[in-house]
Motif scaffolding. Structure first.
Motif, mmCIF file in Angstrom:
data_model
loop_
_atom_site.group_PDB
_atom_site.id
_atom_site.type_symbol
_atom_site.label_atom_id
_atom_site.label_comp_id
_atom_site.label_asym_id
_atom_site.label_seq_id
_atom_site.Cartn_x
_atom_site.Cartn_y
_atom_site.Cartn_z
ATOM 1 N N SER C 12 13.391 13.146 -5.218
ATOM 2 C CA SER C 12 14.271 14.023 -6.442
ATOM 3 C C SER C 12 15.807 13.701 -6.722
ATOM 4 O O SER C 12 15.940 13.760 -8.021
ATOM 5 C CB SER C 12 14.909 15.463 -5.505
ATOM 6 O OG SER C 12 15.456 15.164 -4.405
ATOM 7 N N ASP C 13 15.997 12.708 -6.365
ATOM 8 C CA ASP C 13 17.121 11.841 -7.144
ATOM 9 C C ASP C 13 16.328 11.330 -7.544
ATOM 10 O O ASP C 13 16.970 10.289 -9.117
ATOM 11 C CB ASP C 13 17.584 10.812 -5.957
ATOM 12 C CG ASP C 13 18.665 11.663 -4.763
ATOM 13 O OD1 ASP C 13 18.941 12.729 -5.184
ATOM 14 O OD2 ASP C 13 19.412 11.403 -3.701
ATOM 15 N N GLY C 16 13.122 13.229 -9.781
ATOM 16 C CA GLY C 16 14.154 14.104 -10.508
ATOM 17 C C GLY C 16 13.288 15.174 -9.737
ATOM 18 O O GLY C 16 11.608 15.469 -8.847
ATOM 19 N N ASN C 17 14.338 16.655 -9.925
ATOM 20 C CA ASN C 17 13.788 18.251 -8.750
ATOM 21 C C ASN C 17 11.896 18.582 -9.421
ATOM 22 O O ASN C 17 11.379 18.871 -8.817
ATOM 23 C CB ASN C 17 14.683 18.904 -8.901
ATOM 24 C CG ASN C 17 15.277 18.821 -7.676
ATOM 25 O OD1 ASN C 17 15.013 18.427 -6.882
ATOM 26 N ND2 ASN C 17 16.490 18.770 -8.441
ATOM 27 N N GLU C 19 9.502 17.210 -10.631
ATOM 28 C CA GLU C 19 8.457 16.223 -9.979
ATOM 29 C C GLU C 19 7.655 16.483 -8.585
ATOM 30 O O GLU C 19 6.495 17.250 -8.697
ATOM 31 C CB GLU C 19 8.592 14.921 -10.238
ATOM 32 C CG GLU C 19 7.216 13.939 -9.558
ATOM 33 C CD GLU C 19 6.129 13.813 -10.175
ATOM 34 O OE1 GLU C 19 6.216 14.748 -12.003
ATOM 35 O OE2 GLU C 19 4.267 13.688 -9.577
ATOM 36 N N VAL C 20 8.892 16.312 -8.052
ATOM 37 C CA VAL C 20 8.487 17.528 -6.662
ATOM 38 C C VAL C 20 8.064 18.907 -6.606
ATOM 39 O O VAL C 20 7.245 19.367 -6.159
ATOM 40 C CB VAL C 20 10.101 17.545 -5.968
ATOM 41 C CG1 VAL C 20 9.769 18.105 -4.087
ATOM 42 C CG2 VAL C 20 10.249 15.890 -5.567
ATOM 43 N N GLN C 40 8.423 18.387 0.474
ATOM 44 C CA GLN C 40 10.014 18.241 0.918
ATOM 45 C C GLN C 40 10.349 16.683 -0.252
ATOM 46 O O GLN C 40 9.157 15.968 0.968
ATOM 47 C CB GLN C 40 10.447 19.065 2.086
ATOM 48 C CG GLN C 40 10.362 17.860 3.209
ATOM 49 C CD GLN C 40 10.926 18.119 4.144
ATOM 50 O OE1 GLN C 40 10.959 19.606 4.787
ATOM 51 N NE2 GLN C 40 11.365 17.315 5.198
ATOM 52 N N ASP C 41 10.997 15.824 -0.150
ATOM 53 C CA ASP C 41 11.358 14.269 0.109
ATOM 54 C C ASP C 41 12.735 14.204 1.003
ATOM 55 O O ASP C 41 13.144 15.012 2.033
ATOM 56 C CB ASP C 41 11.722 14.052 -1.505
ATOM 57 C CG ASP C 41 13.089 14.289 -2.310
ATOM 58 O OD1 ASP C 41 13.728 15.857 -1.503
ATOM 59 O OD2 ASP C 41 13.820 13.660 -3.035
#
Lengths: 244, 244, 244, 244, 244, 244
Positions: C12-13, C16-17, C19-20, C40-41
């Protein structure tokens, strides 16, 4: 010694009696002098075997033929298909007749002649690959080399068939095959194995000759398949009522 | 998703409709909510499968049933015998129905759960051993553990069957099996797998549950068997005139 | 049924969110209706995994995440990296959550679909080759086919990625692969597996779909990994004082 | 030649400096005269390694120690755990220091001494079994023989430990092991390997001695691990921005 | 430590004393400082070994030389032929001298350096292939790469030999070899192994250096081959009257 | 067809002419009617073969005998020792005589009869184990079962020998052997193989009978070993000056 080579299908109908007789003549010429060899086909079954589906179709008529062969006193039955369809079932059922599959026989004899082997055959090779695995010879096996001619057309143009087989065989040799095995019984009766050996530079194992030789040696040695591997079906032996 | 579990023999005649219905109820209870599951038996075939000979008997009725299942729009067909008889032939023939064998499915799922497995089954084990070889899982395979009770008698005294299976399973665990696979579909419907897991201390893989799960996941993923491995029989596709 | 797909790094960092979230949407679309799926990452770990070194970096954050997932009642945790980093350690530690690795799952499912498989992936392949060996599937394994694009760049030009994957896949098929396995989770979310199957002519196994399906079937069947293979670490169970 | 034996955990804290020094003295007594040998432990990591989880904990401190060892000009680093945790990652990262794992070294040297080997070690053996598989020595491998004593307690009663190891070793010899490998580095420093060889009648391979010998011979021969197997992580070499 | 490198044939007669002395100088330069190394040839045996027939010719003079070496107190004897002719027989007969074969040593050391290896050697490769099998390293073995130059002519044009070896080595690397092993002792003394490593991009294992290193490490560790594998011939030990 | 069975040692001196004649009579009784069979021993060589050292002693006299046999027009030479000493060298050298080893022949024929085999033989078994590996039949091989009677004493008390062989064979069957192979030619001439089969319940393969049968079938089929595996030694063919 009585040996019967059984073609698992109605070849006398589909191809004709002459071909059945030609194969019988060839097998007799390859046998020891004390062998009484006969070829027979079956009333039903596939016209040729080019799939696992057709192998399965071949098994019931083979099973049906077994009691008659045992009653005749046949010492050894050779199943006339390289992938050995029905051999395990027949071995479970047989009481005195030795059952030999040409595929297993040819691959083990090839293993006596060189370090590795390839198989020249017709599509599809999945059943052949599985036979290599169940014979546990996969570490000697280079690959199949496929000749894309229908089984029933292999004798239509023997020269073209020979060239296609040579191409497949030479490609296998280039990949490391030190022996070539013919993986189709119709190839075995083309009388080209020695010429193919000269062309490829490696021994070419003919599964018909070799199945015959293995049948002879096992009969002479008084050997039958292991009952630990192929026990009689329990419902046919222990309890009333057959599975059929 | 429509999944059909096919019992390769006339179980409704030999054992009775209630047993067929009981197995259907169990399978439904194990399926995802969107699965439409049915069990059917076949008009012919062996009463039970305890030999390679009987496996071969089971194939022609399976082949005969396939076109009807495809016409019904069945997404996946599970062959109800652990040794996966007929699966390769059916895969060659099937056009849209996925064919799943419980033996291969169970052994691969067992491999996901632990380092080695043993198979608790009924005699004779040669077909099971060959399936291990063709699945190329022999380096994970400890051995079979045999329960010498006729397949049709496994439910006569479930307690005795459980004890015999426990003995066989515990012996396999002592020899290194880290997972137990039930190698007979009638064992899979005894509803004792979790109890057997508790007794032996290792996971017990139920081939009925697992074949169902593998069928579901493959249908969901839109996967069919490889046509490179299971091509359509050439005489049924390329040329006029079938082999039958 | 609650299934958690864990990306072993701070996606997410780094990516990016969105793609999650995209991956979560895809996984949900592939799941059975009764599956509650979340992605979740992790707060730390590698940006992507392209070496054994980075696989090792991924393990401590996975281990740290486990107690929380168990407390949440997650039924199955899928480790979102094809080479299954940390799966064995997590299985030792887990008390009720099933841990699934996509690499082992995909290779065993590929084995159900055909006789041999190749893996299309990114460099370096040593960890993948070792996973093939520890899954003991090396006799089915043709080779890896490498796509030399950084993992984080696979979606930059999906067309170019598809062409590179096709080239790698077709080369594997020419060498005997009857099934293709995607060996990188970022490839699994490109939504090109069916198109790649059409191009190469063999089934393409998507490890994300298949890991999900294997997790579902094991949860439904009530199966956990073998404690004979993955016992709890003794210092965490038998004696006071942890190893950390 | 500078060789460093690295204990993957804070042994000077948990067991004490005297044990670290004792191991250094023993290793020096086993080395060639031109070897400058030092033992060092790490500031973090597990107290002992008895699970795959603890092996994973050992890797980050090993990775952290590598740059310092390379800066010191260390020729070879021996990872002081039999299952070779971190060796592959360290080999990817190392630029001039050879990394040696005692497990692989000991199993290959055992293979030079006899036809088969067994490994006497402590639970749990899954990581050791996987190392046998990735070293592809499973066809020589008889089994593990387990000594159920905590690693940190092996020296508490050396006589009892010796008897337990003898029992395990003799059982392996009875099952066909022609060589015994000690599968735990704390066993390697008990100074009982020759006595165990006399008791069991077969050579006992000490992984500490053998890892040292293999490190020496590789340094003398100017050999480094293959970059084809262990390439540098691409993000550390090709592109800006590390994964850490 | 006394190590003797024995050339299994009359090299001082056929090639000359200078070559024997050159090899001794090289071996001394590769040994640890405390090693007393000597090279000796034998009064009879083949001029060079390029067939299994010649390997067999080399064994009787090796056997004849053993008692003298043992009487001299030689700690380790290295048989100077890659295929390790006579090593098993010598190990049965030896009472205190360790016997090392360079082929087994080199293949196991190669296995420590990378995932797979190929062997660059001269024809014919059958004995080398069998050594790979008996060392059970066939799953790591890519193939032999043959250099068709007579053994006694390898030094006639070292540049041409190097190019031929490079071609063979690069072809093996292209087929997946991650390490190259030199499969002929005359290649080992060409002093081109590091240059060949630079050319092929993978480590090149020199069997002379490695056999020496393995001999050193085994002598230092006090290891002898397993008597379970290589027992003394019973007629030489248990009963009066030798077989000779 | 002329077949020669060559005893690799001076049996007429050490045991007497009567034993040589007895073996000839037995072999003749097992042969096809058109086979002209003779047994001969050699002027030198070991009294019996119970070690690898003695196998090596047997090779030079076998090599010396070959030219005479070829000049006589012998079609096939059977080397009368189960571990097939000298067979590879003789195949390299032979121009028209087929060379057959009884060990390879017996193990491959055993593979045709059942799924697995064990070998009943005398110590030491290392050469036999290596033959299993080079024949690549180790995945079918259960183990050796050792009879601790000197080869030259096997006929002293045939009843005791039979009981010891039965014990060894039954133990192998209990461990999974489905076929027993006699691993010593002196056992093959005891005329107890069928009785041993009755006792153990599995087929007992007699290597003398089977080597004869394989020689017959290969001569009939016109097959010679692969020159790709066994090329003529180059110095004997290409260049002036022999290695001898």
């Amino acid at each position: 010694m009585q040996i019967r080579y059984v073609i698992p299908g109605p070849m006398s109908d589909t191809v004709g009696n002459a071909e059945v007789a030609r194969r019988e003549d060839l097998l007799r010429s390859w046998a020891a002098p004390d062998v009484e060899l006969r070829v027979q086909d079956l009333p039903t079954g596939p016209a040729s075997i080019e799939s696992i589906y057709e192998e399965q179709l071949a098994v019931p008529p083979l099973v049906d033929a077994l009691p008659g062969l045992e009653a005749e006193g046949v010492d050894a039955l050779i199943v006339g298909c390289f992938d050995d369809p029905g051999v395990d079932a027949l071995r479970e059922l047989a009481r005195r007749t030795l059952v030999v599959g040409p595929g297993a026989a040819a691959m083990h004899v090839a293993s006596v002649l060189g370090g590795s082997f390839g198989i020249v055959t017709v599509p599809s090779p999945t059943a052949t690959r599985k036979l290599v695995l169940t014979e546990r010879l996969d570490t000697r096996f280079v690959d199949v080399g496929l000749v894309d001619i229908p089984v029933l057309g292999l004798r239509d143009d023997v020269e073209a068939t020979f060239e296609a087989m040579s191409d497949a065989g030479q490609a296998l040799v280039a990949r490391g095959a030190e022996v070539i095995v013919l993986g189709c019984m119709s190839m075995a009766f083309l009388e080209i194995d020695h010429e193919l050996g000269a062309r490829t530079g490696v021994p070419v194992v003919n599964p018909a000759k070799v199945a015959l030789g293995v049948a002879e040696l096992l009969v002479r040695a008084g050997q039958m398949p292991s009952r630990a591997t192929f026990p009689p079906p329990p419902k046919l032996t222990n309890r009333a009522g057959s599975a059929r």
